[in-house]
Design an enzyme around this catalytic site. Structure first.
Site, PDB file in Angstrom:
ATOM      1  N   ASP A 268     -88.000  -2.981  -6.710  1.00  0.00           N
ATOM      2  CA  ASP A 268     -89.038  -3.978  -6.957  1.00  0.00           C
ATOM      3  C   ASP A 268     -90.377  -3.488  -6.416  1.00  0.00           C
ATOM      4  OD1 ASP A 268     -90.543  -6.209  -7.437  1.00  0.00           O
ATOM      5  OD2 ASP A 268     -89.556  -7.491  -5.943  1.00  0.00           O
ATOM      6  N   LYS A 275     -96.898  -4.595  -5.111  1.00  0.00           N
ATOM      7  CA  LYS A 275     -96.727  -4.877  -3.689  1.00  0.00           C
ATOM      8  C   LYS A 275     -97.537  -3.880  -2.862  1.00  0.00           C
ATOM      9  CE  LYS A 275     -91.909  -6.558  -3.668  1.00  0.00           C
ATOM     10  NZ  LYS A 275     -92.126  -7.901  -3.113  1.00  0.00           N
ATOM     11  N   ASP A 286     -83.216  -4.811  -3.477  1.00  0.00           N
ATOM     12  CA  ASP A 286     -83.428  -5.985  -4.315  1.00  0.00           C
ATOM     13  C   ASP A 286     -82.319  -6.217  -5.346  1.00  0.00           C
ATOM     14  OD1 ASP A 286     -85.100  -8.181  -4.399  1.00  0.00           O
ATOM     15  OD2 ASP A 286     -86.407  -7.371  -5.957  1.00  0.00           O
ATOM     16  N   ASP A 345     -94.503 -10.061  -9.531  1.00  0.00           N
ATOM     17  CA  ASP A 345     -93.640  -9.811  -8.366  1.00  0.00           C
ATOM     18  C   ASP A 345     -92.647 -10.951  -8.149  1.00  0.00           C
ATOM     19  OD1 ASP A 345     -92.625  -8.489  -6.186  1.00  0.00           O
ATOM     20  OD2 ASP A 345     -94.270  -9.018  -4.825  1.00  0.00           O
ATOM     21  N   GLU A 347     -90.274 -11.736  -9.962  1.00  0.00           N
ATOM     22  CA  GLU A 347     -89.485 -11.292 -11.110  1.00  0.00           C
ATOM     23  C   GLU A 347     -88.022 -11.701 -11.011  1.00  0.00           C
ATOM     24  OE1 GLU A 347     -89.879  -9.564  -8.468  1.00  0.00           O
ATOM     25  OE2 GLU A 347     -87.845  -8.838  -8.128  1.00  0.00           O
ATOM     26  N   ARG A 349     -86.551 -14.479 -10.200  1.00  0.00           N
ATOM     27  CA  ARG A 349     -86.245 -15.762 -10.835  1.00  0.00           C
ATOM     28  C   ARG A 349     -86.203 -15.638 -12.346  1.00  0.00           C
ATOM     29  NH1 ARG A 349     -91.196 -18.445  -7.736  1.00  0.00           N
ATOM     30  NH2 ARG A 349     -90.475 -16.859  -6.288  1.00  0.00           N
TER      31      ARG A 349
HETATM   32  N1  BES Z   1     -87.777  -9.052  -3.921  1.00  0.00           N
HETATM   33  C1  BES Z   1     -88.797  -9.920  -3.457  1.00  0.00           C
HETATM   34  C2  BES Z   1     -88.348 -10.787  -2.274  1.00  0.00           C
HETATM   35  C3  BES Z   1     -88.011 -10.057  -1.002  1.00  0.00           C
HETATM   36  C4  BES Z   1     -88.961  -9.886  -0.015  1.00  0.00           C
HETATM   37  C5  BES Z   1     -86.714  -9.617  -0.773  1.00  0.00           C
HETATM   38  C6  BES Z   1     -88.627  -9.226   1.158  1.00  0.00           C
HETATM   39  C7  BES Z   1     -86.376  -8.963   0.395  1.00  0.00           C
HETATM   40  C8  BES Z   1     -87.315  -8.772   1.363  1.00  0.00           C
HETATM   41  C9  BES Z   1     -89.248 -10.865  -4.577  1.00  0.00           C
HETATM   42  O1  BES Z   1     -89.111 -10.375  -5.861  1.00  0.00           O
HETATM   43  C10 BES Z   1     -90.681 -11.156  -4.361  1.00  0.00           C
HETATM   44  O2  BES Z   1     -91.455 -10.256  -4.338  1.00  0.00           O
HETATM   45  N2  BES Z   1     -91.011 -12.420  -4.203  1.00  0.00           N
HETATM   46  C11 BES Z   1     -92.345 -12.830  -3.978  1.00  0.00           C
HETATM   47  C12 BES Z   1     -92.592 -14.086  -4.769  1.00  0.00           C
HETATM   48  C13 BES Z   1     -94.024 -14.544  -4.782  1.00  0.00           C
HETATM   49  C14 BES Z   1     -94.871 -13.592  -5.579  1.00  0.00           C
HETATM   50  C15 BES Z   1     -94.082 -15.929  -5.378  1.00  0.00           C
HETATM   51  C16 BES Z   1     -92.514 -13.101  -2.493  1.00  0.00           C
HETATM   52  O3  BES Z   1     -91.605 -13.661  -1.874  1.00  0.00           O
HETATM   53  O4  BES Z   1     -93.552 -12.715  -1.944  1.00  0.00           O
HETATM   54 ZN    ZN Z   2     -87.601  -8.918  -6.125  1.00  0.00          ZN
HETATM   55 ZN    ZN Z   3     -90.785  -9.205  -6.512  1.00  0.00          ZN
END
Ligand code: BES
Ligand code: ZN
Ligand code: ZN
Length: 497
Positions: A268, A275, A286, A345, A347, A349
């Site tokens: 990811d 990111k 991920d 990001d 993604e 969901r």
């Molecule tokens: N894969 C990440 C969530 C994550 C963060 C998993 C740290 C393990 C460790 C997910 O896809 C993500 O990036 N989520 C974002 C959502 C936001 C953009 C609404 C997040 O949590 O920042």
């Molecule tokens: Zn993710």
């Molecule tokens: Zn993500």
């Protein structure tokens, strides 16, 4: 993986490289729990030397000493069990202590555990902790790396062994450890190697030879035919196409059907909503949800659990490129709901939405989903506790499965009012809300749109899927295999109910 065996011999006569014994942290000081494993004179001498060795009996501390011929084993490994009541040992503490001892045994050939074991539950805890703690990931080390011992002998007294199905307990423990390790291996495998196609291949390979299991892989064209715009949208920026893997276990005589959906983002980057570098370094984890789904379905099958289980692995690589989704693109999820993707990001969901819709269409009794879904999960719960939310009955089943197997899950709500946050001016939904906090709950509320009437719970394992810090107990560095045991616990419980 090491071979698990049990013996009713005493610790003093077992021929192994190391003998593990427990030390309790009593009020009066460290207390050796050698019960019958050492000759009494030697046990007394060792007991009086504990303080000099610096042993306090604090939980998880490990000290190794040469046996100097006092027992057949070359060395004795003393592991702290903490403040325990030997008649009512906390099983997870025992499991973790066995794991701490096991982690210190890499490089040895055979080891024996002489920890307090009076019941099948305690035998299971020691066996699971010992087996999971021996895990190493040396695939990409070119040197001569030390690996875990190849034989682990669990010592059970004759009295305790009576009426125990020790063999049954150990074979279940071995199945659990094997599939936790499978999930860890998949998470630890670097993302240049573990492409979506490679993940699918490994899922098929792992299922091979386990009776009653069928693996089906949907490629891009099949996903398009099936209307899976979420998985396709997330995967379209990568040169390595997404896929969906369906792992079905259908035993004869099952009267319950559990569907489990897993997030399988092999890496990811965030996509166009890239990111920052520091947030990206652990993102090979991920796909930890999908790995846990695979592990739990295969474990259930190998253990012959009488519950039908269908695993859905939603697999894609989230990359930025000239073919990637743009923030504000609108995609169509399986079943027809449209989503405005405002942050690429968020993604997980999107791929989960397709797979949840597919899973629900089969009308299983319950659907569970497991995902490294939100950074907010980690903010709220830290690195060791996972979250579960959804329909109360199903949440309670998950909590019971977690408690029974030693994983740490905690319930969270899905507040109705959050639905308003996900209203889009152009599509049915948008994939992010306003930055009002509650990001973990909001992601759960998003997923809720795709499960229909099926009783459902959502497991967010963003923090505990990957151990970035030091190893502890049976939890080694890197992928943890979080979720495998809880999901198996739910499936097992349904077979008995
Ligand atoms: N894969 C990440 C969530 C994550 C963060 C998993 C740290 C393990 C460790 C997910 O896809 C993500 O990036 N989520 C974002 C959502 C936001 C953009 C609404 C997040 O949590 O920042
Ligand atoms: Zn993710
Ligand atoms: Zn993500």
């Amino acid at each position: 993986m090491s071979i698990l065996k049990h013996e009713t011999t005493q610790g003093s006569s077992v021929k192994v490289d190391a003998l593990v014994l427990g030390v309790a942290q009593a009020e009066s000081g460290p207390e050796l729990l050698a019960a019958g494993h050492l000759q009494s004179k030697y046990a007394e001498q060792l007991q009086s030397a504990l303080a000099d060795l610096g042993m306090t009996g604090a939980h998880g501390t490990v000290t190794r000493i040469p046996s100097l011929g006092a027992v057949q084993a070359n060395s004795i490994v003393l592991v702290g069990l903490g403040e325990i009541d030997e008649d009512a040992i906390d099983l997870e503490k025992l499991r973790q202590a066995a794991g701490s001892a096991a982690r210190s045994l890499t490089g040895l050939g055979s080891v024996a555990f002489g920890l307090p074991i009076h019941s099948e539950e305690q035998l299971a805890a020691v066996a699971e902790g010992a087996a999971m703690g021996t895990y190493t990931f040396t695939e990409y080390k070119s040197g001569d790396e030390k690996v875990g011992p190849d034989t682990v002998v669990l010592l059970v007294s004759k009295a305790a062994a009576k009426g125990m199905d020790a063999q049954g307990v150990l074979s279940r423990a071995a199945i659990i450890a094997k599939h936790v390790m499978l999930a860890r291996d998949l998470v630890n495998t670097p993302p240049n190697v573990l492409s979506p196609a490679e993940f699918a291949d490994r899922a098929a390979a792992a299922a091979k030879g386990i009776s009653g299991v069928k693996v089906e892989v949907w490629d891009e064209s099949r996903l398009a035919k099936e209307g899976c715009g979420g998985i396709l949208g997330v995967g379209q920026g990568s040169s390595r196409p997404p896929c969906l893997v369906k792992v079905s276990y259908s035993p004869r005589g099952a009267n319950s059907h559990v569907a489990i959906v897993g997030k399988g983002i092999t890496f990811d980057t965030g996509g166009i909503s890239l990111k920052p570098a520091m947030s990206m370094v652990t993102m090979k984890c991920d796909m930890g949800g999908a790995a846990a789904v695979l592990g739990s379905v295969l474990a259930a099958a190998e253990a012959g659990v009488k519950t039908r289980v269908t695993g859905w692995l939603a697999i894609a690589e989230n990359m930025p490129s000239h073919t990637a989704m743009r923030p504000s693109d609108v995609i169509t999820i399986r079943g027809g709901k449209t989503v405005e993707v405002l942050n690429t990001d968020a993604e997980g969901r999107l791929v989960m939405a397709d797979a949840l819709a597919l899973a629900s269409e089969e009308q299983p009794d319950i659907v569970l989903d497991i995902a490294t879904l939100t950074g907010a999960q980690m903010v709220a719960f830290g690195r060791r506790v996972a979250a579960v939310m959804g329909d109360l009955d199903v949440v309670n089943e998950v909590l019971a499965g977690a408690a029974a197997t030693g994983e740490s899950f905690w319930p969270m709500p899905l507040p109705e009012e959050l639905a308003a946050e996900l209203k889009s001016p152009v599509a049915d939904l948008k994939n992010i809300g306003s930055p009002n906090g509650g990001g973990m709950l909001l992601a759960g509320v998003f997923l809720q749109n795709f499960v229909g009437e099926t009783p459902w719970a959502h497991l967010d394992i963003a923090g505990p899927a990957f151990n970035e810090g030091k190893p502890y107990g049976y939890v080694t560095a890197g992928g943890t295999g979080m979720g495998v045991r809880t999901l198996l616990g739910v499936v097992e419980h349904r077979a008995k109910a």
